[in-house]
Every structure is written in structure tokens, then in C-alpha cells.
Design an enzyme around this catalytic site. Sequence first.
Site, PDB file in Angstrom:
ATOM      1  N   GLU A   1      37.768  26.953  38.068  1.00 43.88           N
ATOM      2  CA  GLU A   1      36.814  27.494  39.044  1.00 43.88           C
ATOM      3  C   GLU A   1      36.813  29.024  39.104  1.00 43.88           C
ATOM      4  O   GLU A   1      36.979  29.629  40.166  1.00 43.88           O
ATOM      5  CB  GLU A   1      37.091  26.905  40.433  1.00 43.88           C
ATOM      6  CG  GLU A   1      36.976  25.397  40.465  1.00 43.88           C
ATOM      7  CD  GLU A   1      37.344  24.791  41.811  1.00 43.88           C
ATOM      8  OE1 GLU A   1      37.637  25.555  42.753  1.00 43.88           O
ATOM      9  OE2 GLU A   1      37.363  23.553  41.924  1.00 43.88           O
TER      10      GLU A   1
ATOM     11  N   GLU B   1      37.055  15.246  37.619  1.00 43.60           N
ATOM     12  CA  GLU B   1      37.375  15.040  39.038  1.00 43.60           C
ATOM     13  C   GLU B   1      36.255  14.266  39.731  1.00 43.60           C
ATOM     14  O   GLU B   1      35.777  14.655  40.800  1.00 43.60           O
ATOM     15  CB  GLU B   1      37.589  16.386  39.744  1.00 43.60           C
ATOM     16  CG  GLU B   1      38.637  17.279  39.103  1.00 43.60           C
ATOM     17  CD  GLU B   1      38.852  18.587  39.858  1.00 43.60           C
ATOM     18  OE1 GLU B   1      38.507  18.662  41.060  1.00 43.60           O
ATOM     19  OE2 GLU B   1      39.381  19.533  39.249  1.00 43.60           O
TER      20      GLU B   1
END
Length: 397
Positions: A170, A289
Site C-alpha cells: 500500500e 486479501e
Amino acid sequence: MKVRRWMTAGAVAVATVAALNTVPAAAGKPYDPTSQTLGALGLRHGLQVGTAISMDALNDADDPQYRKIAATEFSSVTAENVMKWESLEPTRGNYNWGPADQLVDFAKRNRQRVRGHVLVWHNQLPEWLTGGVADGSISKPELRELLRRHITTVAKRYQGRIWQWDVVNEAVSDPWDTPPTLHYKGFWAEHLGPGYLADAFRWARAADPKALLYYNDYNIEAFGSGNPADDKTQFVYDMLRRLRAQGVPVDGVGSQGHLGTQYGNYNTFQVTEALRRFTSLGLVTAFTEVDVRSQLTEGVRAGDSEEINPRLQASAANFSVLMKACLAVRSCLSYTVWGFSDNHSWVPGWFDDPPEGLATIYDENYQPKLAYHEIKSDLILAGPPYVLPRLAPKPRR
């Protein structure tokens, strides 16, 4: 690790399709694929179907069903939290390896592969690190050395036992952030600049020559405008193209797959196209995820089936879109759900205004939901000519 090199194995791969799709049957008893686990069905295609693991749930003696499903249903596991920096090194120089070691040992006993998560992230950092930077007791050169030491120490400890590492997680902002123009965000970019990404991958490769090294992010399931100023997928694509051109050993890109039923959702072809474009860079891919959350309206919380059922159907469709896209692209090596039961999901604790949940493939009583059955059917019904065995990449040096 170039795509055209992989293609030389195409004839061999096609020749093995029949063997991969051969199913066992007892004498006089037809084979029932629905009795197989997600992990076993994924392996027919060379695909690892995995889950994130909560070590608290795994060690809860009053919840044996969690451990049973975690050990049997999936072919790979990811540490939900225990490989993050604040968990591994809560005080400077003192590593707490116990929970992470336990997860790796659990996977070995159950013949599962391990996705390492995560070496570099701007969240869940130890207070001694962030506080030291804030008060000036840790300088920028020292911070860079601490990052190098952390990556090296962790990757070397698990060398040979981690299949895929989320090296950087991220690193890119969102269009709704300030400023809205996409940019490198977070603690590491602020203090070391964007060059930390290349450093991190090079340090990880030096520490573990054989693990596949991934960049991991959310909201990169499909391309949008194609303008890197506001299209996060395009920004990440361009970033990885530059890193690869510089010889940085990035092997793959992980698309997290955190979706919500309240949004306009992707179709299978959009997601497939995104995976193929990343593959064109010489990268392998993965969904890392996956969960699909829904708003918990008053009706949902009251048990109103007219509100619950559409959400379960929309959730199943989203899980299935990502699975079908992954199956369609041979570089997609793994599909990981971020927790498998609603009673151990991170979603309700994070999305509470308005409250959200219903995000996983099992309900709170460990009963498979429609989403579970849909991705199982995707795995069962997939096959040639549109779904072929996964490609076998070599880590980039």
C-alpha cells in the site's frame, strides 16, 4: 522471468491437462467433486487457494472448528498480523518470533504454502520506531539502515519457508486522499522518499533468493481512466514498469480484493484484462486479501431475509468474479481470502460508520455461505481450453 520464456512450456502444460483434471473415484462409486476442499480443487489448476490466519483464533481451545477448517480447507496460509513489524519487534532489538514461527510450523504440518505478510508497510509499526523518528532520535540514515536490517533479518529467518513475500504494501494514495492527485503515501515515503521501494525489493532478494517478491495494494482490480493522476491501477502499473526497467527484482503484484456490495462492481473481463496487463510486464499476479463486505442495516441486523439475501448474492458474485479472472490468467498463482469466517473478520472492527460485515465465505457458525459454493463451482467447472495450468515462474535476480 519473462512471459515468452514461460510459453515454451506451453506444449508440456497442455499435455498435462488431462492428468491434472483426472479425478479419483472409488470402485463402483462416482466421484463427487463437491466433497473436495477449496485447496484441493485449486491444485487441479496449480492454483493455491489460501486464507489469512488469526493466531488468537487458531490457539483458542474453545474454538476447535477454526483450527480444523484452517488446517484442511486451504492449501496456503498468510499471517494476518504476526509478521508485521510491531508484532515481530515490539521493543527495539528484541524480536518476538513465537507466533510467526508457530504459523509457519502449522503450515508445514498441514502441507500448506506460506505467503509472508508484510516486510514494509506504513501501518502497524512499533512505537519505538515512529516515536524515534518523530522526536528526532532516529535520523533518516539510521531509519534507512533500520529498514534494511528488518527486511534482512525477517526474510533470512524464513528463507526457504516463505513462497511469496508481500515486500511493500500500500505505497500509493487514493483519489479521495489529500491531495487527490495520486502519489506515494505514508511513513516510508515521507521520511525516505519513493526510492525505498527499490531498496526494499533488493534487500529482500539478497536475503531470500528463492521467494517470489510482490508489491501488494488495494483498489487495483481493474483499470479506470488510464490517467495515472486518478487511476490507481494505472499508477501502480507505471510504477512497476519503471521498477522492472531499472532491474529491481519485483516478481509479482498482489491485488488485495477488498470489495463491497454497495459499490458498482467489476465484471470478470475487466479484472482479467488488468491481470493480463500486469502479466505483460513479466509479473506474476495474485489475489491476496479477498473479502466482500456489506452494510449492516437495521434490517440485516434484525435478520430480515429480504435484506440479507441480496447482499449474500452480491457477495458471492464478487468473490466469483475474482476467482474466474484468476483462473483465466495463468500468471495468477494464488487466491487468498482475508479470513474465512464472519466471527473472525477484521471488517466490523474497522468499518463501523455505517457498520459493515458479512464479508467472508463462512458465517459465524462456520457454515459455508453462497460465496463459498460459487468459488468452489468455479474451481470444479474450470478447465481447458480457457483455463490452463498455472505458469511456473523463477524469482527475478
